[in-house]
Design an enzyme around this catalytic site. Structure first.
Site, PDB file in Angstrom:
ATOM      1  N   ASP A 121       0.857  -1.182   0.000  1.00  0.00           N
ATOM      2  CA  ASP A 121       0.000   0.000   0.000  1.00  0.00           C
ATOM      3  C   ASP A 121       0.891   1.229   0.000  1.00  0.00           C
ATOM      4  O   ASP A 121       1.946   1.243   0.646  1.00  0.00           O
ATOM      5  CB  ASP A 121      -0.915   0.011   1.230  1.00  0.00           C
ATOM      6  CG  ASP A 121      -2.033  -1.015   1.133  1.00  0.00           C
ATOM      7  OD1 ASP A 121      -2.421  -1.387   0.010  1.00  0.00           O
ATOM      8  OD2 ASP A 121      -2.535  -1.434   2.188  1.00  0.00           O
ATOM      9  N   ASP A 139      -6.896  -1.610  -4.429  1.00  0.00           N
ATOM     10  CA  ASP A 139      -7.926  -1.303  -3.442  1.00  0.00           C
ATOM     11  C   ASP A 139      -8.966  -0.342  -4.025  1.00  0.00           C
ATOM     12  O   ASP A 139     -10.174  -0.523  -3.834  1.00  0.00           O
ATOM     13  CB  ASP A 139      -7.317  -0.668  -2.188  1.00  0.00           C
ATOM     14  CG  ASP A 139      -6.350  -1.581  -1.460  1.00  0.00           C
ATOM     15  OD1 ASP A 139      -6.488  -2.818  -1.558  1.00  0.00           O
ATOM     16  OD2 ASP A 139      -5.457  -1.047  -0.783  1.00  0.00           O
TER      17      ASP A 139
END
Length: 165
Positions: A121, A139
């Protein structure tokens, strides 16, 4: 198995999401070397920062063991197969595109878990000191895909024109 009309396009979209997601992650990890950069301001409300997510959405169910890691990989694989079958049968364009976004994101995050033991991330949205969770393109695609699925479900079975192609 005969593919529903929007399925081919949706599977290509899923592949494109996967490729772009992985390209950004490879760039962030190995070209830009985000791990050594720390938090990098990009825009007044957007920074780059490396976070290794060993859990699922929003960092829930953190898995620090190999068993947990591989259990989540199995969940990714099973879900990806189920979504691919659903795409092949889906007749609504909006729902098929939503599923493609979910599939591309799930496969991208699943590959991270296999390669690195965690999901990469890197995107942080914030307003001053107020921050949102750190996420990635996969995501964002999954969230957009769920929104399209909900739209398709609330819209109903679609028109005869959409179902025929």
């Amino acid at each position: 198995m005969t593919l529903a009309p929007p399925a081919r396009t949706s599977l290509l979209l899923a592949a494109a999401i996967f490729v772009v997601d992985q390209a950004i992650k490879v760039w962030a990890l190995f070209v830009f070397d985000l791990a050594s950069q720390g938090r990098v301001p990009v825009l007044p409300v957007f920074d780059l920062v490396l976070i290794w997510n060993r859990g699922i959405s929003y960092g829930l169910l953190q898995q620090d063991s190999d068993f947990g890691r591989w259990a989540l990989v199995v969940v990714h694989v099973v879900a990806s197969i189920a979504i691919t079958i659903w795409i092949a049968r889906e007749k609504q364009t909006a729902s098929s595109i939503g599923l493609a976004l979910i599939l591309g994101g799930a496969v991208g995050n699943g590959l991270d878990r296999i390669l690195y033991g965690a999901v990469v991330d890197y995107a942080l949205l914030h307003w001053g000191d107020v921050t949102w969770y750190v996420f990635n393109l996969a995501d964002a695609a999954i969230v957009a895909g769920v929104a399209l699925l909900l739209y398709g479900a609330l819209r109903g079975s679609g028109s005869a024109t959409e179902a025929s192609g």
